[in-house]
Design an enzyme around this catalytic site. Structure first.
Site: not given
Ligand SMILES: NC(=O)c1ccc[n+]([C@@H]2O[C@H](COP(=O)([O-])OP(=O)(O)OC[C@H]3O[C@@H](n4cnc5c(N)ncnc54)[C@H](O)[C@@H]3O)[C@@H](O)[C@H]2O)c1
Length: 245
Positions: A142, A155
């Site tokens: 991130s 986080y």
């Molecule tokens: N959206 C943002 O602004 C943002 C910013 C920086 C980093 N991220 C990172 O991007 C990645 C994807 O996030 P996103 O934004 O698509 O969110 P999202 O919530 O849409 O997707 C995350 C997915 O991970 C799955 N998940 C969570 N814990 C799990 C586990 N223990 N085992 C298997 N699956 C699990 C959830 O069920 C979900 O489907 C994450 O690592 C998040 O930290 C997102």
């Protein structure tokens, strides 16, 4: 020929947001895709959607914090598709809580998914890729692995850990032809961001909007494919300019 023609890709956290959009893009580039997530309903629906495109796709329900379940993801993938070329190590959870009110159990839960889970999936990926002569791994960190923010200590610590884990693993396995990079998204419009925060977060971003999952998927494809063939140990920030401030 697609950029991932006939390659086998595993995507964790693959049924929602950035992961699901990456699954769609990888399929359109010729990959066979294994989508891994805790959410079975969404997983089955995405598997159906991808198979309807005449693509080879499989959903596996698994928790990335379980050693046994992570090992099973790779076992099932190899049984179904024969190998693993690309792993998008992307599952994660968000967590917002003032540190003086943060229970140790909550700290551990965040670090368990966002750092330990990334380690478990990376380790199993490397074990498999060592057998077949190489591959590429993309870990989702991130922009909050680079900079701090109030109320997200666990986080931010976990995501900073993912960036240096990526460097360390990249150095350890460069000679075995395993390239390992990280993606550092800014604020992206996915379910992880509460609806009521979206406008404020867009305003705080120099490009004055949230990023999209499609934009993240293109960066992941770059890191997964030969387009980034001279990159390893890198953490690519795609954040609308946020960390340039
Ligand atoms: N959206 C943002 O602004 C943002 C910013 C920086 C980093 N991220 C990172 O991007 C990645 C994807 O996030 P996103 O934004 O698509 O969110 P999202 O919530 O849409 O997707 C995350 C997915 O991970 C799955 N998940 C969570 N814990 C799990 C586990 N223990 N085992 C298997 N699956 C699990 C959830 O069920 C979900 O489907 C994450 O690592 C998040 O930290 C997102």
């Amino acid at each position: 020929m697609g950029k991932l023609q006939d390659q086998v890709a595993i995507i964790t956290g693959g049924v929602s947001g950035i992961g699901a959009e990456t699954a769609r893009l990888f399929i359109s580039e010729g990959a066979k895709v294994v989508v891994v997530d805790l959410n079975e309903d969404k997983g089955k629906a995405l598997e159906k959607e991808l198979q309807a495109l005449h693509a080879e796709a499989l959903f596996i329900k698994a928790d990335i914090t379980s050693e046994e379940e992570v090992a099973n993801i790779f076992k099932q993938t190899v049984e179904t598709f024969g190998k693993v070329d690309v792993v998008f190590n992307n599952a994660g959870i968000g967590a917002i809580q003032s540190t003086h009110d943060l229970d140790y159990a909550d700290w551990r839960k965040t670090v368990n998914v966002d750092l330990d889970g990334v380690f478990l999936v990376a380790r199993e990926s490397i074990r498999e890729m060592l057998k077949t002569g190489g591959g590429t791994i993309i870990n989702t960190a991130s922009m909050y692995g680079w900079v701090g923010s109030p109320g997200s200590a666990a986080y931010n610590a976990a995501k900073g850990g993912v960036i240096n884990l990526t460097r360390s693993l990249a150095l350890e396995y460069a000679e075995q032809n395993i390239r390992i990079n990280a993606l550092c998204p800014g604020y992206i419009d996915t379910p992880i961001i509460p609806e009521e925060s979206k406008q404020v977060l867009a305003e705080s971003t120099p490009l004055k909007r949230l990023g999209t999952s499609e934009e993240m998927a293109k960066a992941v494809l770059f890191l997964a494919s030969d387009d980034s063939s001279f990159m390893t140990g890198n953490s690519l920030t795609v954040d609308g300019g946020y960390t340039a401030q």
